[in-house]
Design an enzyme around this catalytic site. Structure first.
Site, PDB file in Angstrom:
ATOM      1  N   ASP A 172       0.816  -1.211   0.000  1.00 30.19           N
ATOM      2  CA  ASP A 172       0.000   0.000   0.000  1.00 30.19           C
ATOM      3  C   ASP A 172       0.853   1.265   0.000  1.00 30.19           C
ATOM      4  O   ASP A 172       2.068   1.214   0.160  1.00 30.19           O
ATOM      5  CB  ASP A 172      -0.957   0.004   1.213  1.00 30.19           C
ATOM      6  CG  ASP A 172      -0.263  -0.432   2.503  1.00 30.19           C
ATOM      7  OD1 ASP A 172       0.972  -0.304   2.598  1.00 30.19           O
ATOM      8  OD2 ASP A 172      -0.959  -0.904   3.405  1.00 30.19           O
ATOM      9  N   ASN A 187      -7.112  -3.010  14.600  1.00 27.11           N
ATOM     10  CA  ASN A 187      -8.504  -3.266  14.220  1.00 27.11           C
ATOM     11  C   ASN A 187      -8.625  -4.475  13.282  1.00 27.11           C
ATOM     12  O   ASN A 187      -9.678  -4.719  12.713  1.00 27.11           O
ATOM     13  CB  ASN A 187      -9.128  -2.023  13.562  1.00 27.11           C
ATOM     14  CG  ASN A 187      -8.443  -1.641  12.256  1.00 27.11           C
ATOM     15  OD1 ASN A 187      -7.533  -2.333  11.791  1.00 27.11           O
ATOM     16  ND2 ASN A 187      -8.873  -0.548  11.659  1.00 27.11           N
ATOM     17  N   GLU A 191      -9.550  -2.101   5.637  1.00 30.13           N
ATOM     18  CA  GLU A 191     -10.149  -1.784   6.927  1.00 30.13           C
ATOM     19  C   GLU A 191     -11.403  -2.638   7.164  1.00 30.13           C
ATOM     20  O   GLU A 191     -12.004  -3.131   6.206  1.00 30.13           O
ATOM     21  CB  GLU A 191     -10.541  -0.298   6.944  1.00 30.13           C
ATOM     22  CG  GLU A 191      -9.364   0.659   6.734  1.00 30.13           C
ATOM     23  CD  GLU A 191      -8.495   0.827   7.984  1.00 30.13           C
ATOM     24  OE1 GLU A 191      -8.306  -0.158   8.731  1.00 30.13           O
ATOM     25  OE2 GLU A 191      -8.000   1.940   8.186  1.00 30.13           O
ATOM     26  N   HIS A 244      -6.931  -4.987  10.453  1.00 31.21           N
ATOM     27  CA  HIS A 244      -6.718  -4.754   9.022  1.00 31.21           C
ATOM     28  C   HIS A 244      -5.434  -5.430   8.534  1.00 31.21           C
ATOM     29  O   HIS A 244      -4.506  -5.666   9.301  1.00 31.21           O
ATOM     30  CB  HIS A 244      -6.769  -3.262   8.662  1.00 31.21           C
ATOM     31  CG  HIS A 244      -5.591  -2.443   9.063  1.00 31.21           C
ATOM     32  ND1 HIS A 244      -5.648  -1.079   9.193  1.00 31.21           N
ATOM     33  CD2 HIS A 244      -4.311  -2.769   9.359  1.00 31.21           C
ATOM     34  CE1 HIS A 244      -4.474  -0.613   9.538  1.00 31.21           C
ATOM     35  NE2 HIS A 244      -3.638  -1.626   9.648  1.00 31.21           N
TER      36      HIS A 244
HETATM   37  P1  PGA Z   1       2.436  -1.516  12.672  1.00 31.38           P
HETATM   38  O1  PGA Z   1       1.253  -1.548  11.642  1.00 31.38           O
HETATM   39  O2  PGA Z   1       3.427  -2.538  12.218  1.00 31.38           O
HETATM   40  O3  PGA Z   1       2.985  -0.126  12.582  1.00 31.38           O
HETATM   41  O4  PGA Z   1       1.863  -1.846  14.010  1.00 31.38           O
HETATM   42  C1  PGA Z   1       0.767  -2.764  11.186  1.00 31.38           C
HETATM   43  C2  PGA Z   1      -0.476  -2.527  10.396  1.00 31.38           C
HETATM   44  O5  PGA Z   1      -1.213  -1.562  10.689  1.00 31.38           O
HETATM   45  O6  PGA Z   1      -0.741  -3.319   9.470  1.00 31.38           O
END
Ligand code: PGA
Length: 241
Positions: free
Chosen positions: A67, A136, A143, A138
């Site tokens: 992404d 959450n 999302e 994702h």
């Molecule tokens: P993070 O993010 O590694 O910064 O915790 C992971 C994600 O949101 O997929």
């Protein structure tokens, strides 16, 4: 899904780097699906060490990132283009033309999403997809929602994600509110998946991904249907299992 619980973030990072390195050794022209965020930083650091020891080369590796924030230029320090250069690409012998990340400045977003899907198809699909998981649930920037979005698409980030990612920006208002993300089908098409989670903040999402029902409200739960997933977590992220 194969669950591996390791002691801490350091061990997780080394183990993940070994898995990625062995993929490159087994298939030097591997297509790697790559992730950003704080979780894979240690993995990339360890992978660069393995590269510096002369054990692997990225000269034939193709990368497809999950992404990119919509609206950020490649050279913006908060962009995932910048992140990948800082943490991996500047330190290994990967060829520029083999690096793929959605263009956050694309004017025609739909065309950009189609272009990205075409790349995934043209390279023969992803051999190993690295994933983090949001608090959450994702994966990529898919999302929680009413349905699984299949292909690369423009996403409205949730408040929860904007808050979680605000730590990388000087204020929450600076966090972009949209991103271009590979979809669930684009991710599920990978031959192998390696999902990393570290720390107690991720324990709830890890629990729901592994033990909960498959639902677009917890996008990572869809991985229960994939035939070859390794979930590599440290004791904090495993604390609710
Ligand atoms: P993070 O993010 O590694 O910064 O915790 C992971 C994600 O949101 O997929």
């Amino acid at each position: 899904m194969h669950l591996e619980i390791v002691k801490d973030y350091e061990t997780l990072s080394k183990r993940a780097a070994y898995i990625l390195a062995s993929q490159i050794i087994l298939k030097p022209a591997s297509v790697l699906g790559l992730a950003t965020g704080s979780t894979p930083v240690g993995t990339y650091r360890e992978l660069v060490k393995i590269y510096n020891e002369g054990l692997i080369s990225f000269s034939r590796v193709i990368t497809i990132n999950l992404d990119e924030y919509y609206g950020l230029d490649k050279d913006d320090e908060q962009s995932y283009h910048y992140f990948m250069r800082e943490h991996l690409f500047n330190h290994v012998d990967i060829k520029d033309e083999n690096i793929n990340i959605p263009d956050g400045k694309a004017v025609d977003v739909e065309a950009e999403c189609r272009r990205y899907e075409n790349i995934i198809e043209a390279v023969g699909g992803i051999d190993l997809q690295l994933l983090g998981i949001g608090q959450n649930g994702h994966i990529g920037f898919n999302e929680p929602g009413e349905h699984f979005e299949a292909l690369t698409h423009l996403v409205d980030l949730t408040e929860n994600t904007i808050k979680a990612n605000a730590r990388f920006f000087s204020s929450p208002e600076e966090v972009p509110t949209q991103a271009i993300s590979m979809g669930i089908k684009s991710i599920m098409g990978a031959k192998k998946i390696l999902l990393l989670a570290s720390g107690e903040k991720k324990a709830g999402a890890v629990y729901k991904m592994l033990k909960g029902k498959i639902t677009p409200q917890v996008p990572a739960s869809v991985l229960q249907m994939h035939p070859d997933v390794v979930v590599l977590v440290d004791e904090g992220a495993a604390s609710l299992l």
